[in-house]
Motif scaffolding. Structure first.
Motif, short mmCIF file in Angstrom:
data_model
loop_
_atom_site.label_atom_id
_atom_site.label_comp_id
_atom_site.label_asym_id
_atom_site.label_seq_id
_atom_site.Cartn_x
_atom_site.Cartn_y
_atom_site.Cartn_z
N LEU A 64 0.81 -1.22 0.00
CA LEU A 64 0.00 0.00 0.00
C LEU A 64 0.84 1.27 0.00
CD1 LEU A 64 -2.83 -1.12 2.43
CD2 LEU A 64 -2.97 -0.87 -0.05
N THR A 65 2.07 1.18 0.54
CA THR A 65 2.90 2.38 0.59
C THR A 65 3.91 2.40 -0.54
OG1 THR A 65 4.51 1.28 1.99
CG2 THR A 65 2.76 2.50 3.11
N GLY A 66 4.07 1.26 -1.22
CA GLY A 66 5.06 1.18 -2.28
C GLY A 66 6.48 1.10 -1.74
N ASN A 67 6.60 0.92 -0.43
CA ASN A 67 7.91 0.81 0.18
C ASN A 67 8.44 -0.61 -0.03
OD1 ASN A 67 10.08 0.51 1.82
ND2 ASN A 67 9.07 1.16 3.71
N ASN A 68 9.38 -0.74 -0.95
CA ASN A 68 9.81 -2.09 -1.32
C ASN A 68 11.04 -2.58 -0.54
OD1 ASN A 68 11.70 -0.54 -2.50
ND2 ASN A 68 11.23 -1.14 -4.62
N GLU A 69 11.39 -1.87 0.52
CA GLU A 69 12.58 -2.29 1.29
C GLU A 69 12.40 -3.65 1.96
OE1 GLU A 69 13.71 0.77 4.03
OE2 GLU A 69 13.97 2.19 2.37
N VAL A 70 11.14 -3.94 2.31
CA VAL A 70 10.92 -5.21 3.03
C VAL A 70 11.01 -6.43 2.10
CG1 VAL A 70 9.47 -4.16 4.79
CG2 VAL A 70 8.41 -5.19 2.79
N VAL A 71 10.95 -6.18 0.80
CA VAL A 71 10.95 -7.32 -0.13
C VAL A 71 12.15 -8.22 0.10
CG1 VAL A 71 10.97 -8.00 -2.55
CG2 VAL A 71 9.62 -6.03 -1.84
N LYS A 72 13.32 -7.58 0.25
CA LYS A 72 14.54 -8.35 0.45
C LYS A 72 14.51 -9.10 1.80
CE LYS A 72 19.45 -7.71 0.15
NZ LYS A 72 20.47 -6.74 0.49
N LEU A 73 14.04 -8.37 2.80
CA LEU A 73 13.94 -8.96 4.14
C LEU A 73 13.05 -10.22 4.12
CD1 LEU A 73 14.35 -8.52 7.32
CD2 LEU A 73 12.07 -7.50 7.22
N LEU A 74 11.91 -10.10 3.43
CA LEU A 74 10.98 -11.23 3.39
C LEU A 74 11.57 -12.41 2.62
CD1 LEU A 74 7.31 -10.03 3.22
CD2 LEU A 74 8.94 -10.05 5.07
N ALA A 75 12.38 -12.10 1.60
CA ALA A 75 13.03 -13.19 0.86
C ALA A 75 13.99 -13.94 1.78
CB ALA A 75 13.76 -12.62 -0.35
N GLU A 76 14.65 -13.19 2.66
CA GLU A 76 15.54 -13.83 3.65
C GLU A 76 14.76 -14.75 4.58
OE1 GLU A 76 18.92 -13.66 4.18
OE2 GLU A 76 18.93 -12.76 2.18
N ARG A 77 13.63 -14.20 5.05
CA ARG A 77 12.78 -14.98 5.97
C ARG A 77 12.25 -16.24 5.29
NH1 ARG A 77 11.75 -12.48 11.29
NH2 ARG A 77 9.55 -12.08 10.96
N GLU A 78 11.96 -16.10 4.02
CA GLU A 78 11.47 -17.24 3.25
C GLU A 78 12.51 -18.37 3.30
OE1 GLU A 78 8.52 -17.45 2.00
OE2 GLU A 78 8.68 -19.15 0.63
N LYS A 79 13.78 -17.96 3.19
CA LYS A 79 14.86 -18.96 3.26
C LYS A 79 14.89 -19.62 4.63
CE LYS A 79 18.23 -17.11 0.07
NZ LYS A 79 19.30 -16.12 0.10
N THR A 80 14.76 -18.80 5.68
CA THR A 80 14.77 -19.34 7.05
C THR A 80 13.65 -20.37 7.21
OG1 THR A 80 15.44 -17.15 7.77
CG2 THR A 80 14.77 -18.69 9.49
N ILE A 81 12.47 -20.02 6.70
CA ILE A 81 11.33 -20.93 6.82
C ILE A 81 11.57 -22.20 6.01
CG2 ILE A 81 8.90 -21.19 6.12
CD1 ILE A 81 8.28 -18.72 7.55
N GLU A 82 12.17 -22.05 4.86
CA GLU A 82 12.45 -23.23 4.03
C GLU A 82 13.45 -24.16 4.72
OE1 GLU A 82 13.42 -21.75 0.16
OE2 GLU A 82 11.30 -21.28 -0.22
N GLU A 83 14.27 -23.59 5.61
CA GLU A 83 15.19 -24.44 6.38
C GLU A 83 14.49 -25.07 7.59
OE1 GLU A 83 19.03 -21.74 5.22
OE2 GLU A 83 18.47 -21.89 7.33
N LEU A 84 13.61 -24.28 8.20
CA LEU A 84 12.88 -24.78 9.38
C LEU A 84 11.96 -25.95 9.03
CD1 LEU A 84 11.66 -21.73 11.50
CD2 LEU A 84 12.85 -23.75 12.36
N TYR A 85 11.37 -25.88 7.85
CA TYR A 85 10.38 -26.86 7.44
C TYR A 85 10.94 -28.30 7.49
CZ TYR A 85 6.93 -28.93 4.12
OH TYR A 85 6.02 -29.70 3.49
N PRO A 86 12.05 -28.59 6.75
CA PRO A 86 12.58 -29.96 6.81
C PRO A 86 13.13 -30.31 8.21
CG PRO A 86 14.01 -28.56 5.47
CD PRO A 86 12.79 -27.76 5.77
N GLU A 87 13.63 -29.29 8.91
CA GLU A 87 14.17 -29.55 10.24
C GLU A 87 13.05 -30.04 11.17
OE1 GLU A 87 16.09 -26.15 12.02
OE2 GLU A 87 16.03 -27.13 13.99
N LEU A 88 11.91 -29.34 11.08
CA LEU A 88 10.77 -29.74 11.90
C LEU A 88 10.28 -31.14 11.51
CD1 LEU A 88 8.46 -26.65 12.35
CD2 LEU A 88 9.01 -28.36 14.08
N GLU A 89 10.21 -31.38 10.21
CA GLU A 89 9.77 -32.70 9.75
C GLU A 89 10.67 -33.79 10.31
OE1 GLU A 89 7.35 -32.66 5.58
OE2 GLU A 89 9.52 -32.93 5.49
#
Lengths: 296, 216
Positions: free
Chosen positions: B38-63
């Motif tokens: 809504l604000t067009g502030n795209n700074e978080v895009v990179k941050l969220l991509a990082e978090r996506e990686k963290t989650i992708e690591e957590l997923y198999p670890e949890l399994e």
């Protein structure tokens, strides 16, 4: 495609939870495994050894052609209740049963009921295999002979049939005259089961039948129980909860109630239900704590 | 009363902690993604991509933690229900975070000023509702509260209505075709996020079981 939400699952589950009865006895109906006929109805029995009340106010029904497991910690009275079902406790001096327990509708402890006749209909297999120091054949033929069967051909048939039912025939058919004391633990236990089946009982009570056996022999006995349950009703006491989940249709969980004031303890039936429910979703926190191994 | 199986309990606690961690990231990032859009502030895009990686690591670890516990501990009752439920909701969490990241990425594709006021308003409401639904799902999980399923199912109807309204608005052709195409996807992402929250609350019904509270 991603899965869509499943409101029906939720609704069904909540409806089931709402419909759940307060009574600890399992309900008849769609989920019943056997004929739905009750074999035993214990309506508030207490069992004493002298002045010691070992078990208090047990209410439960055992259903025909089902396997019912009794589980619980040591001293919870599960074996005492099992033994009360064929009046085995009569043999213990000072033991007495209070309350009403019916076998196929007849009071089991009625004045005109013979404990010998009861035990003929309700057989028992013990924790430790106890073959008689006789041949394999004579172990099986022992009961039928007492019951007056003398005909050799008839006895041969009974021995073969019982050993086949107990999944032992192939292993011993060539050495029926050999001593039963030479059998392995697992074979000896199956021999004892065959000996119990030889008198064509209605019910087989088993008191930890596999606790002295290795896993292979245990599997053989468990397979055998499932095999014969279409013809018999089985009640098993076991310390092995996985065994209860593998073989039984219903499970009764007993626990120990301690009275701090009088420093006495007595066994109580905590929860009784379909085995899957007891191990997947127990209703009582004590059952939960026991089956998950959080308390003894 | 003696407490046994403390090591197993610690394993279960470690699994719960990771699930809560995933929930936390999701709730946080969902709000950020809506803001970015809504604000067009795209700074978080990179941050969220990082978090996506963290989650992708957590997923198999949890399994693997769950498989190990099932294999080694022969769990039953609430332990079994917990482990099975974790196995079922972790993929929902992983997919949901991807959706959040997709929403944020749209902040790169067009200017917030390109949105019609009505579109903007509807997206804002969808974002708020999705965040609310996720907070409720997390709360239901944390408290093992089966009643969350009904609440979430009701709120999901609101979400579906907002989705229809937004699609109607987009179909009216008031915005450029590229922006309309992107916003159609965004509408779908929010709608799916709502569905995942509903799924999680439904799983909590099984997780909660029907054990009566302990009498004191």
């Amino acid at each position: 495609m991603e899965p869509t939400p499943e409101p029906n699952v939720v609704a069904e589950r909540q409806a089931r939870a709402a419909a759940r009865p307060q009574d600890t006895r399992p309900q008849d109906g769609a989920e019943s495994y056997g004929s739905g006929t009750t074999i035993f109805d214990a309506n508030g029995i207490s069992i004493y050894y002298g002045s010691f009340r070992a078990v208090t106010d047990v209410k439960l029904s055992i259903y025909e052609n089902e396997i019912t497991a009794f589980i619980g910690p040591s001293g919870c009275g599960k074996t005492t209740v099992l033994r009360s079902l064929n009046r085995m406790n009569d043999l213990v001096v000072g033991a007495r049963v209070e309350g009403d327990v019916r076998y196929r509708g007849t009071p089991l402890y009625g004045k005109d009921v013979s404990p010998i006749a009861v035990r003929r209909k309700i057989g028992m297999v013990f924790q430790k295999p106890n073959p008689f120091p006789k041949s394999i054949y004579d172990n099986i033929a022992y009961g039928p002979r007492i019951n007056g069967i003398r005909n050799k051909k008839r006895l041969d048939e009974i021995v073969e049939k019982s050993l086949i039912q107990a999944a032992l025939w192939d292993e011993v058919k060539h050495r029926l005259k050999a001593s039963a004391l030479g059998l392995s633990g697992g074979q000896a236990q199956r021999l004892c089961i065959a000996r119990t089946l030889a008198v064509e009982p209605d019910v087989v009570l088993m008191d930890e039948p596999c606790s002295a056996l290795d896993p292979i022999a245990t599997s053989a006995i468990e397979d055998l129980m499932k095999e014969i349950k279409s013809q018999y009703t089985i009640v098993i006491v076991t310390h092995n909860m996985q065994q209860a989940t593998r073989v039984s249709d219903r499970t009764a969980f007993f626990s120990v109630l301690r009275n701090e004031e009088s420093d006495t303890r007595t066994g109580v039936l905590v929860e009784y239900g379909q085995t899957q429910q007891i191990f997947e979703d127990p209703h009582d926190p004590r059952t939960q704590a026991y089956v998950t191994g959080r308390m003894g | 009363m003696a407490e046994f199986r403390q090591e197993f309990q610690q394993e279960l606690d470690a699994i719960e902690a990771r699930v809560i961690e995933m929930f936390g990231m999701l709730a946080e990032d969902l709000t950020r993604a809506t803001d970015a859009l809504l604000t067009g502030n795209n700074e978080v895009v990179k941050l969220l991509a990082e978090r996506e990686k963290t989650i992708e690591e957590l997923y198999p670890e949890l399994e693997s933690l769950v498989s190990r516990a099932i294999l080694m501990q022969a769990p039953v009752a609430s332990d079994l229900r917990f482990l099975l439920t974790v196995l079922r909701i972790v993929p929902e969490l992983e997919r949901s975070h991807s959706l959040v990241e997709h929403i944020a990425r749209r902040a790169d594709h067009f200017l917030a000023a390109d949105l019609s006021p009505r579109t903007r308003g509807l997206v804002e409401r969808m974002g708020e509702l999705a965040s609310d639904m996720w907070r409720q799902a997390i709360d239901a999980w944390y408290r093992r509260d089966a009643s969350g399923a009904d609440v979430l199912a009701e709120r999901d109807e609101e979400m579906d209505e907002l989705h229809s309204s937004l699609i109607g608005e987009l179909a009216s052709g008031g915005m450029s075709i590229p922006v309309t195409m992107e916003m159609t996807l965004v509408a779908r992402f929010y709608e799916r996020l709502g569905d995942h929250a509903v799924n999680i609350a439904s799983r909590v019904v099984y997780l909660a079981g029907s054990q009566q509270p302990e009498e004191n």
